[in-house]
Design an enzyme around this catalytic site. Structure first.
Site, PDB file in Angstrom:
ATOM      1  N   ASN A 592      -4.488 -16.899  -0.991  1.00  0.00           N
ATOM      2  CA  ASN A 592      -5.269 -15.975  -1.800  1.00  0.00           C
ATOM      3  C   ASN A 592      -4.728 -14.563  -1.589  1.00  0.00           C
ATOM      4  OD1 ASN A 592      -7.184 -14.690  -3.325  1.00  0.00           O
ATOM      5  ND2 ASN A 592      -8.816 -14.886  -1.816  1.00  0.00           N
ATOM      6  N   CYS A 701      -4.467  -2.502  -4.437  1.00  0.00           N
ATOM      7  CA  CYS A 701      -3.322  -1.616  -4.713  1.00  0.00           C
ATOM      8  C   CYS A 701      -2.070  -2.306  -5.233  1.00  0.00           C
ATOM      9  CB  CYS A 701      -2.947  -0.808  -3.460  1.00  0.00           C
ATOM     10  SG  CYS A 701      -4.296   0.158  -2.789  1.00  0.00           S
ATOM     11  N   ASP A 703      -1.313  -3.010  -8.284  1.00  0.00           N
ATOM     12  CA  ASP A 703      -0.873  -2.320  -9.495  1.00  0.00           C
ATOM     13  C   ASP A 703      -0.349  -0.923  -9.179  1.00  0.00           C
ATOM     14  OD1 ASP A 703      -3.386  -1.579  -8.734  1.00  0.00           O
ATOM     15  OD2 ASP A 703      -4.201  -1.420 -10.761  1.00  0.00           O
TER      16      ASP A 703
END
Length: 779
Positions: A592, A701, A703
């Site tokens: 994940n 963060c 992106d």
């Protein structure tokens, strides 16, 4: 004298009417005298003043009510209604004008046989010099023809002519200035992927369509439909493909959709003649034969070979073809609507005395995008031929509107607005502003003076009497409503609210029908062509309901080829649980991690990827506009949520702050287009390793990191903003989001900014202005 003074000073309407209702004898006598005086001395002028002034308040209420409804409709139209072909990058202002005949376009299909055709986007044909490919249908529209300098409302009836490796496509184009059908021609040297619009091959003073082109004895001929002229004409190319001269008139009949085929040493001509007595339009077919296509032509013994139901396929729908030694004819099913679909018939007997054909299945890969599909409503023409490579190529025209839909929508819109006017009148009646629905002089109870000739005419005219009785009953119904529904009660207020809301809904719907076309969100052309992209979203089991809504909505967008679901945690859903119009692939991740969003995926078939969080809902039109902007700037991140990293130390700020500073330097990749080969390679480079570790550490963060990598790799603008009309964050309803606490979320990202600035350089000095593009989509 106090009350009398009030009457005299009250004016022509309220004072007189109020005085007459009083009990004082002085007032009553004065009013009766005044009314008599007006009747005797001023005639109709006096009565008109009285009636007008008594109804003026109702008229004013009605006007203001309609203005309010109109303002609501205009606001709705400005916010939500997109006019057909609006902002399509059209060069010609007259191109793609809406009319009753639809929005026909042309697509190309390929297959191993004429019965296994697949659209060009399935075959996955690319243009290497552009990141916008692969090519998608339709390959020709009114937009691409108009942008080439030939204003067109639609293109249809495609016929192919092959010269070696060069394809020439002849088609009907409706000139949007003359509103007349002409014959256009385009050229392709890459097997139909891209087309050069050469111009108008044939333009007569009457409507032309169905340009059947063929070769005979070294000459190239065209036999277009000229039914408006009343004759079947044959043209010969003098300078192929744009110069043609009339060779001869071969049949003096207004034949519709004529085709011919060479079979068993004879030429056979199929066409429909709708001018004959007892002919069933679109259900009739005739047959002629000759030893040459130049004639003379003899009528078949059993003409008409069909004259029945229009859904059978009697009317021709394209070029006959030969496959495995058998001849096949293509016909139109015009049952539900003109040109609803095509049927294929195997010709079993074809002689001068007998004709027999049987219907065979025709299967090709259709669009499941509903009204957003370019050929979702109907397709009525097929030209299929075998290329020198032995591959079959077919051209099919299609439309997203049924015949006459635009006219019906306009009439329905006008009817709804008329209904709004009725509701406005009803509101006035209930509020007491409108005393009578119908003017009193239309009613049987009206006692005002009318001429003797008028009274005699009304006595003799039964219809006039009934109309006056109806008007009287209508006025009485207004009084009954006022008596039963009290606006100052709870139930009365509820009724008024329901009527007002119904009026708003009708006004908005009427505006949409009149100005918004059929409601389809269409793809946007770029340099005359369409393409497709892959949608990629990352989610987990707690957001399954978001995912189902997401897939159902976005799979219907015109340019979506596939949806890839990055499944980070939990048991993934079954594909059968998802309602999708395009293929869906669930990519289950072992860990994940937010870094999974940008995992290199060789199974993605398009270069463009739209990274879109599953909790963001926006219109397909907004998505399509973003895709067009990305095709103009494939080296940038093109998205819908601008952000500004600003200050010392750097702080992560939202769109509101960015607009106050008149610029942005970041785009959220949770709603952004990018070249996945470029973006994902940068993200998984060795240079970005430390950044990825920070993303895993703070679970945020990812992106921001990609924005830094783009900015670091470019000396020019690295991001591009497209403003959506509206967007809804559905995570607000479920609370399943890492950014639900905005203050904490922004604080984490501000820390990331400082770390990434140390790793990859600062964003200082990088700020791009809003509203800097000519398309106006970044305002």
């Amino acid at each position: 004298m106090g009350s009398g003074q009030m009457v005299v000073g009250g004016g022509r309407d309220g004072g007189v009417e109020g005085g007459c209702g009083g009990t004082g004898s002085g007032c009553g006598n004065w009013c009766r005298w005044r009314w008599k005086h007006m009747n005797n001395n001023h005639g109709h002028v006096g009565r008109s003043r009285f009636m007008f002034s008594s109804s003026s308040s109702g008229f004013v209420f009605f006007v203001w009510c309609f203005i309010v409804y109109g303002c609501v409709g205009l606001f709705y139209g400005w916010l939500f209604v997109k006019k057909p072909y609006e902002s399509k990058g059209m060069v010609q202002p007259f191109g793609c004008r809406k009319d009753s005949e639809g929005s026909w376009a042309i697509g190309v299909f390929y297959g191993d046989s004429p019965f296994s055709l697949k659209p060009i986007e399935t075959v996955n044909i690319w243009r290497n010099h552009s990141a916008a490919w692969p090519v998608a249908n339709p390959i020709m529209t009114c937009g691409s023809v108009s942008a080439s300098g030939f204003p067109s409302n639609y293109v249809a009836d495609p016929f192919l002519y092959v010269q070696g490796d060069v394809l020439y496509l002849f088609y009907e184009t409706k000139n949007s200035i003359t509103m007349q059908g002409d014959i256009g021609v385009a050229k392709s040297v890459d097997k139909g992927a891209t087309w050069d619009i050469l111009g108008i091959a044939l333009d007569e003073n009457w409507h032309l369509s169905y340009p059947y082109v063929f070769e005979y004895l070294g000459q190239i001929y065209m036999m277009p439909e000229s039914s408006k002229k009343g004759e079947l004409r044959l043209y010969r190319a003098t300078d192929f493909p744009l110069q043609w001269t009339l060779e001869r008139v071969i049949i003096n009949k207004p034949l519709v959709d004529p085709v011919l085929v060479n079979h068993d040493g004879m030429y056979w001509l199929f066409a429909s003649d709708h001018s004959g007595f007892g002919t069933n339009r679109n259900g009739q077919l005739e047959l002629w034969y000759s030893s040459t296509p130049l004639g003379p032509w003899k009528s078949h013994k059993k003409n008409p070979i069909y004259n029945g139901e229009k859904n059978f396929g009697a009317r021709n729908g394209g070029r006959p073809f030969v496959y495995d030694g058998n001849l096949y004819r293509i016909g139109q099913d015009c049952g539900e609507s003109y040109g609803r679909q095509v049927h294929t018939f195997k010709v079993e007997i074809l002689t001068s005395e007998e004709y027999k054909e049987v219907q065979v299945p025709f299967i090709f890969e259709e669009s499941y995008k509903g009204r957003n599909g370019w050929n979702s409503a109907r397709y009525h023409h097929l030209d299929v031929q075998q290329l020198s490579s032995s591959e079959w190529i077919g051209f099919i025209d299609g439309d997203r509107l049924l015949s006459g839909d635009s006219n019906r929508e306009f009439l329905l819109g006008c009817s709804l607005i008329a209904a709004v006017a009725t509701l406005g009148m009803l509101l006035g009646v209930l509020l007491g502003a409108v005393k009578s629905i119908i003017p009193l002089n239309w009613c049987t109870q009206y006692s005002g003076k009318r001429s003797d000739s008028s009274l005699d005419w009304e006595k003799e005219n039964f219809l006039s009497s009934k109309v006056r009785q109806f008007c009287s009953r209508l006025n009485r119904s207004a009084s009954i409503l006022q008596g039963r529904i009290k606006p100052n009660t709870t139930s009365g207020r509820l009724v008024l609210a329901v009527i007002f809301v119904a009026g708003v809904a009708m006004m908005c719907t009427g505006v949409r029908y009149i100005y918004g076309g059929n409601g389809a969100d269409e793809a946007y052309l770029w340099k005359g062509h369409y393409s497709q992209f892959t949608m990629l979203t990352m989610t987990y089991d707690a957001r399954l309901w978001n995912l189902k809504l997401f897939i159902k909505h976005y799979s219907r967008c015109a340019s979506v080829k596939e949806i890839v679901v990055v499944w980070n945690k939990g048991v993934p859903p079954k594909l059968s649980d998802l309602d999708s119009a395009v293929p869906v692939r669930i990519r289950v991740e072992n860990v994940n991690s937010l870094n999974n969003r940008f995992n290199i995926d060789p199974l993605i078939k398009t270069r463009a990827v739209l990274e879109l969080d599953d909790d963001i809902m926006m219109t397909c039109d907004d998505v399509e506009r973003g895709f067009q902007v990305w095709r103009q700037h494939p080296d940038r991140i093109v998205g819908f949520y601008p952000r500004l990293a600003d200050g010392k130390p750097l702080e992560y700020k939202g769109e509101k702050y960015a607009r106050s500073r008149k610029g942005y330097n970041m785009i959220l990749t949770g709603a952004a287009f990018m070249d996945h080969q470029l973006a994902f390679k940068r993200y998984w480079s060795e240079e970005a390793k430390a950044g990825r570790e920070l993303v895993d550490k703070c679970f945020n963060c990812e992106d921001v990191l990609l924005n830094y990598l783009y900015a670091n790799a470019s000396t020019s603008k690295a991001v591009e903003y497209v403003r959506p009309a509206w967007a809804i964050d559905t995570s607000k309803f479920s609370g399943a989001a890492i950014s639900r606490n905005t203050q904490v979320h922004y604080h984490k990202r501000s820390k990331c900014l400082m770390k990434f600035s140390e790793m990859y350089g600062s964003l200082d000095g990088q700020k791009w202005e809003f509203n800097s593009r000519k398309d106006g989509w970044d305002i």
